[in-house]
Design an enzyme around this catalytic site. Structure first.
Site, PDB file in Angstrom:
ATOM      1  N   ASP A  47     -42.113 -24.275  -5.197  1.00  0.00           N
ATOM      2  CA  ASP A  47     -41.817 -22.838  -5.216  1.00  0.00           C
ATOM      3  C   ASP A  47     -40.633 -22.582  -6.146  1.00  0.00           C
ATOM      4  O   ASP A  47     -39.815 -23.478  -6.395  1.00  0.00           O
ATOM      5  CB  ASP A  47     -41.431 -22.342  -3.811  1.00  0.00           C
ATOM      6  CG  ASP A  47     -42.569 -22.486  -2.826  1.00  0.00           C
ATOM      7  OD1 ASP A  47     -43.728 -22.525  -3.268  1.00  0.00           O
ATOM      8  OD2 ASP A  47     -42.283 -22.558  -1.616  1.00  0.00           O
TER       9      ASP A  47
HETATM   10  N1  URA Z   1     -43.548 -26.605   0.685  1.00  0.00           N
HETATM   11  C1  URA Z   1     -43.022 -25.376   0.484  1.00  0.00           C
HETATM   12  O1  URA Z   1     -43.007 -24.547   1.370  1.00  0.00           O
HETATM   13  N2  URA Z   1     -42.505 -25.110  -0.730  1.00  0.00           N
HETATM   14  C2  URA Z   1     -42.462 -25.999  -1.748  1.00  0.00           C
HETATM   15  O2  URA Z   1     -41.954 -25.694  -2.839  1.00  0.00           O
HETATM   16  C3  URA Z   1     -43.011 -27.276  -1.513  1.00  0.00           C
HETATM   17  C4  URA Z   1     -43.544 -27.551  -0.292  1.00  0.00           C
END
Ligand code: URA
Length: 233
Positions: A101
């Site tokens: 993310d």
């Molecule tokens: N899980 C999440 O919620 N975000 C990420 O960036 C990676 C795994």
């Protein structure tokens, strides 16, 4: 392989461009300036241009320490793409072997080898990913058990696969979570399902590949042959 051919293959340069680059005196082979295209380079040679190592011609395998605020895609109208952190040729050939993310930091792997990245991202292979997680609320006494059993996420038919939770510092609400899937926002949704909130998320490991402690946020390096091969084990 001849040095001029090496430069053409590695940089996507024409023979004329490679000759010009060599004439500039900015190319070194094992720290010695080389201006001749006929110089022979073997697999063990370190070839640098303007002080930066040029990876050997062939598939590229990169580890990047993704900082906060960068997206793992080629295009994003709003945020910076993490590709701007790379000083690479033929960028359009590269892709992320699993995304993070925009606000998640840590290890991302980037390659132009689709079979290799498939091995990491395909649910069939259950590649482990370890995240360091800082939570908003205290860690529940039942968390370890719940993660091991699998957690039901909203809008998902099946519970998550067993995951391993290790408490690093209960006072700081810091844990390590290892999962073998890559569902959308999976870690955040797992903690949300338990009524908690992820304050910060940082990926430390993919399979046997650990984020290099020598890298600062935004820096990258090429994977070693051992790291590349570890994905097939
Ligand atoms: N899980 C999440 O919620 N975000 C990420 O960036 C990676 C795994």
């Amino acid at each position: 392989m001849r040095l001029d051919k090496y430069l053409c293959d590695a940089l996507g340069a024409t023979r004329k461009e490679a000759t010009k680059i060599l004439k500039s005196g900015e190319v070194t082979v094992n720290d010695a300036v080389q201006k001749s295209g006929s110089c022979k380079v073997s697999d063990e040679c370190v070839v640098e241009w303007q002080g930066r190592e040029i990876q050997k011609p062939g598939p590229r395998y990169i580890m990047l320490f993704k900082p906060d605020g960068f997206v793992c895609s080629h295009e994003d109208g709003f945020n910076h793409t993490a590709f701007v952190l790379l000083d690479e040729v033929k960028m359009e050939d590269l892709h992320f072997a699993g995304r993070l993310d925009v606000d998640t930091t840590g290890l991302v792997l980037i390659t132009d080898d689709g079979k290799w990245s498939h091995r990491i991202t395909s649910p069939k292979h259950k590649c482990e990913k370890t995240y360091r997680v800082w939570l908003a609320d205290p860690i529940g006494a039942d968390y370890i058990e719940k993660f091991a059993q699998g957690i039901e996420l909203r809008n998902e038919k099946q519970a998550t696969l067993p995951a391993t939770l290790e408490i690093v510092d209960a006072d700081e609400k810091e844990v390590l979570l290892t999962i073998t899937e890559g569902k959308y926002h999976q870690v955040k949704r797992m903690f949300a399902a338990l009524g908690n909130k992820v304050e910060h998320l940082h990926r430390e490991r993919i399979g046997h590949i650990l984020l290099d402690e020598a890298l600062e946020p935004g820096e990258y390096r090429y994977l070693t042959q051992e790291e590349i091969d570890s994905v097939w084990k």
